[in-house]
Each structure stands twice: as C-alpha cells, then as structure tokens.
Design an enzyme around this catalytic site. Structure first.
Site, PDB file in Angstrom:
ATOM      1  N   ASP A 161       0.868  -1.188   0.000  1.00  0.00           N
ATOM      2  CA  ASP A 161       0.000   0.000   0.000  1.00  0.00           C
ATOM      3  C   ASP A 161       0.899   1.229   0.000  1.00  0.00           C
ATOM      4  O   ASP A 161       2.127   1.103  -0.099  1.00  0.00           O
ATOM      5  CB  ASP A 161      -0.953  -0.021   1.220  1.00  0.00           C
ATOM      6  CG  ASP A 161      -2.307   0.584   0.853  1.00  0.00           C
ATOM      7  OD1 ASP A 161      -2.338   1.734   0.411  1.00  0.00           O
ATOM      8  OD2 ASP A 161      -3.331  -0.109   0.999  1.00  0.00           O
ATOM      9  N   HIS A 225      -2.937   3.330  -4.680  1.00  0.00           N
ATOM     10  CA  HIS A 225      -2.333   2.899  -3.403  1.00  0.00           C
ATOM     11  C   HIS A 225      -0.928   2.336  -3.615  1.00  0.00           C
ATOM     12  O   HIS A 225      -0.575   1.284  -3.069  1.00  0.00           O
ATOM     13  CB  HIS A 225      -3.219   1.870  -2.700  1.00  0.00           C
ATOM     14  CG  HIS A 225      -4.427   2.475  -2.037  1.00  0.00           C
ATOM     15  ND1 HIS A 225      -4.330   3.400  -1.016  1.00  0.00           N
ATOM     16  CD2 HIS A 225      -5.754   2.292  -2.241  1.00  0.00           C
ATOM     17  CE1 HIS A 225      -5.551   3.755  -0.625  1.00  0.00           C
ATOM     18  NE2 HIS A 225      -6.442   3.106  -1.363  1.00  0.00           N
ATOM     19  N   GLU A 289      -9.968   2.831  -4.916  1.00  0.00           N
ATOM     20  CA  GLU A 289      -9.546   4.204  -4.612  1.00  0.00           C
ATOM     21  C   GLU A 289      -8.377   4.687  -5.470  1.00  0.00           C
ATOM     22  O   GLU A 289      -7.349   5.100  -4.942  1.00  0.00           O
ATOM     23  CB  GLU A 289      -9.182   4.293  -3.121  1.00  0.00           C
ATOM     24  CG  GLU A 289     -10.363   3.981  -2.218  1.00  0.00           C
ATOM     25  CD  GLU A 289     -10.032   4.058  -0.734  1.00  0.00           C
ATOM     26  OE1 GLU A 289     -10.908   4.504   0.021  1.00  0.00           O
ATOM     27  OE2 GLU A 289      -8.924   3.662  -0.320  1.00  0.00           O
TER      28      GLU A 289
HETATM   29  C1  ACM Z   1     -10.924  -0.311   0.883  1.00  0.00           C
HETATM   30  O1  ACM Z   1     -11.387  -0.301   2.022  1.00  0.00           O
HETATM   31  N1  ACM Z   1     -10.322   0.762   0.395  1.00  0.00           N
HETATM   32  C2  ACM Z   1     -10.989  -1.494   0.041  1.00  0.00           C
END
Ligand code: ACM
Ligand code: ZN
Length: 492
Positions: A161, A225, A289
């Site tokens: 991440d 991410h 995201e």
């Molecule tokens: C998430 O909670 N961004 C998958």
C-alpha cells in the site's frame, strides 16, 4: 444423577447445523488413544499434537464417510469414545476444530453430543493489512490458528500500500531498500522500520495456514495505493516523481502510469513471482480508490487511451484491470478485485472470472452478481470493517466508522433484493482490518474480537435477529483461553 457441567450446544460458535446434547462427559487425558483411516493420517497427527495423546487406539477415531460434502463432518461424543466422520481432510479438520473448542472451554471434560455440520458459505475470510503497520508472523499464526478453530477458511493478506511494501521480489532490490521503509514524520507511535516478510517466513506461514485448512490470498495493490512502490521506482508513475512512502493515510493522486510498458513488465514479473510463492488459487489485484488525475495530464496515458479507443480515464482503469487479470491468468490463478473494478467497463468489459470484493456497501457486489461475477461481500456499511469502532463512543479506539456487535451478529452476505441466480454468485464474506491506526498486535486483537467470532457464525450457519450475541460470555471465555484481548462493551 450426574449433573452435566456443560451442554455442547451452549458452547459452540459457530453453532452446528444439527446438534443433540446427550448425557455424560468424555474425559480427554494423556492416556487417550487415537486412530484413523489412512487418508486422515495428517489430521490424526495434528490431533495427537494438540491433545498430547500419543498412543494408537480407538478412544478417538477419525473415519471416512464418503457421502459428506467437502467441509461437512459428523462428530459423536459419548463417555466411552469420540468418532469424527468426514469425506475429506478439510471436513475432518473442521470436526477436529469443534472438538478442540469443546476441549478448551471445558478443560478436557467434553460434554457428550451428536453433531452433523456443514457450512452455509464457502468463503469465510478475514483480511489483515500488513502494509500500514507490519504485524509479526508469530501474531499472524496466532490469528490463523484462532480463525481455524472457528471454521474460517480464507486469510487475505494485504501486503502492499502507500505506506509500505512488504513482499520481497527478486530483482527489485529497491523494494526492500526504499518501499518497505515506514516513515514516521508525524506525531504517532514514533516507530520507523523497513521490514518485509522473507520468502521463508511466507512459506512457513502458508504451511501453517494449510495445516489448518485456510487458504492465503496475497494482495498487491494496483493501479492506486502505490506510493511506496513509486518511491522506489519513480519511473512507474506518470510524472517520474519524486515520490515518497506515505506517513499519513488517505487516497493519493500518485498512481501507476498506464502508458508505460515498463509498469506492465514489472507487474507481470511481480505476479509471476507471487504466483510461484503462494500455492493457493487466488491473487487479489486491489483496484480500489485510484484517482485518475495523473492520467489526465500524462501524454503516455493519453496515448494508451487513443490506441485502445478509450474516451475517458475511468475506462483506462478497466483497461489496466484487464491487463493485470491476463497476467494472473497467465500464471494459472484467479483474480479478485475491490468493487471499483466494475467502473468504466462500458467499453472493454471485465474478464468474467474476476471475483468482485464488495466493500463500499453491498451495492457493488449486487451489481457484480447480476453481471455474472462471483462475489465476496465485505460491506463497510454492515459491520464487516473491523478497523471501525465497536460502538459510537469517543472512548473507543477505531477509525472512520462503527461496526457494532449487533451489526456483525445480524450480517448476511446475501441481500433480499437478489434473485436466486444472483444469490448463487455470492461465495461468502470476510472482515477487513485496515491498520492505519493499528500499530500493534494487541490493538488488532481488541478490534478483531469478538467480532470475528460473531462473523464466523453468520458465514457458517447464518442466524437471524443477532441470536449469536447470546453466546458472548462464551466468546469472552474463549479469548481468555487463547490469550486474546477482546472488546466487552455494549453490542450497539
Ligand atoms: C478499501 O477499504 N479501500 C478497500
Ligand atoms: Zn501515465
């Protein structure tokens, strides 16, 4: 008359599909003997280890019963003997877990009973984010062992991440030198470290999970991410950086460049190495995201869109998803993505075998199931986010939202709005523990328990009306026996 100290039906979570309490107890002790049919040798040796019963004999027997389903089992406990029946090693292991729970809770005085059991859902999982904060292999083993006692069968391991990259890849040395390094510039716990799991640790954890009939699903985040990856390899971003491993949480504009073939080469190699390291069938490719701003301003991304005949950046994300899915297929694995993978797909569609993980509520999962995809539910709106507080109080730890015990104990992966065809696509569900604000394993325990136990009930044998809450005292006791911290406050 002998008064039974316990009834098995009152002790077991998840509650079995069918259970009859009978008279008496079986005392499990060092002299207890055990035997099995040949296909159950591995389970038998695990049983000998946990019950410390070394001798061959018929006090406990593990027998084959061919017409049981894969994870189904039968368990019979009388004061003279115990018989476990299953058609597979997994079924025998689930029977053993039930036996082990009774043993733990009764200090070896097992209440007699007859059980026939099988799960409602095949996917009964939990995700742990080990990027934001590294959690030790020792702790992950403790979690996996605990989860297996409750018949959970999927450990989704979030390994990369913005805040850290924790999986080693040969030939990509800057991952370890740069991407793994936590930065701690803000006022938090003050710890900095640059830890990756080693291949040996990963293989060891995998063997440990497999011994407990739990599959591991590794996740690498794409195309968003990825700040930690870009900090190590700035050429994979649209602007060539400089980029930094993030020390705060959020959604960052720095994402993988879709127009750069070197990014695809990296991903191909990463997926190849991950597929070789992890032997289970699934690879999670992230997908959540991902802002598209960088792509709007990047000539290479714009060129890619032109070549692929795409008119919007959101379609470029679906182009990327399809590319990555192909890489996963190339390695003989099955891709899973967060529900954003459904967006921007008007033009290119999605590989039909992509499993969609629904996290922004259930809507993504419902859409996906209607489009024919298999689905794993993990809606943050219905109690499946365990980084959220247990209850809406300033005194509680937790992030962003609330997942109450009542919500978890009322959760069902399948909503009423689904027709029968779509319902069949719902594999099950999982809990997610994000760790932006979880810096230690003890905090993780407090957030996970007893919620994970309540979820195991809903996935194994779905109960209505939060009935699972009736067994909270047993779950607290279980945490005590297993040395786990747990939340004991209000259920709402
Ligand atoms: C998430 O909670 N961004 C998958
Ligand atoms: Zn770009």
């Amino acid at each position: 008359m002998h008064i039974k100290p316990y009834r098995a039906s009152a002790l077991l979570v998840p509650s079995p599909k069918r259970i009859t309490d009978t008279e008496g107890t079986f005392i499990l002790h060092r002299g207890t003997t055990l035997s099995c049919e040949p296909q159950f040798k591995v389970i038998a040796s695990f049983a000998r280890e946990i019950f410390s019963c070394e001798t061959e004999g018929d006090d406990i027997k593990i027998l084959l019963e061919r017409d049981l389903q894969e994870e189904a089992y039968r368990l019979s406990i009388t004061s003279e003997s115990i018989v476990l029946r299953a058609s597979t090693n997994t079924g025998a292991f689930r029977a053993l877990s039930t036996l082990r729970k009774l043993d733990l809770l009764t200090t070896h005085e097992l209440p007699c009973c007859e059980i026939e059991d099988a799960p409602d859902y095949g996917w009964r999982g939990f995700m742990i984010d080990c990027s934001r904060h590294y959690l030790s292999i020792e702790f992950l083993k403790k979690l996996i062992d605990t989860a297996s006692l409750f018949h959970l069968n999927r450990f989704h391991w979030h390994l990369t991440d913005d805040q850290g990259w924790r999986i080693p890849l040969e030939g990509w040395d800057r991952l370890e030198k740069i991407a793994a390094h936590r930065r701690q510039l803000q006022y938090t716990d003050g710890r900095t470290y640059g830890i990756m799991y080693t291949k040996e640790e990963i293989l060891d954890l995998q063997a440990y999970a497999h011994q407990r009939h739990i599959l591991i699903i590794p996740e690498i985040e794409t195309p968003g991410h990825v700040s930690s990856l870009l900090a190590a390899y700035p050429e994979f971003g649209c602007t060539a950086g400089p980029y930094e491993v993030q020390d705060r949480w959020g959604i960052f504009d720095e994402v993988l460049c879709c127009g750069n073939d070197a990014v695809l080469d990296f991903l191909r190699d990463a997926i190849k190495q991950i597929a070789a390291l992890f032997s289970d069938p699934y690879i999670h490719i992230g997908g959540d995201e991902c802002p598209h701003t960088a792509w709007e301003h990047c000539p290479k991304c714009q060129q890619r869109m032109l070549e692929a005949g795409l008119s919007e950046e959101r379609q470029l994300q679906s182009w990327m998803t399809s590319q990555i899915c192909q890489m996963v297929h190339q390695e003989g694995k099955r891709p899973i993505g967060w529900d954003e993978v459904l967006e921007g797909t008007e033009k290119l569609g999605l590989p039909p075998d992509l499993i969609v993980m629904s996290w922004r509520g259930s809507e993504g999962g419902i859409q996906a199931s209607k489009r024919g995809h298999q689905v794993i539910m993990s809606p943050n709106t219905e109690g499946c986010y365990f980084d959220y507080k247990h209850t809406d109080s300033k005194e509680e730890m937790g992030n962003l939202g609330v997942s109450t015990l009542t919500q978890v104990a009322s959760f069902s992966p399948v909503s009423d709005s689904l027709d029968e065809q779509a319902k069949k696509k719902i594999l099950g569900a999982q809990a997610n523990l994000w760790t932006e604000q979880v810096t230690s394993s003890r905090q993780a325990e407090y957030l996970l328990f007893p919620r994970l136990f309540l979820l195991s009930q809903q996935l194994w044998n779905t109960l209505d009306d939060a009935k699972g809450l009736e067994k909270l005292p047993i779950l607290y006791q279980m945490c005590e026996k297993l040395g786990l911290l747990c939340y004991k406050g209000p259920a709402t």
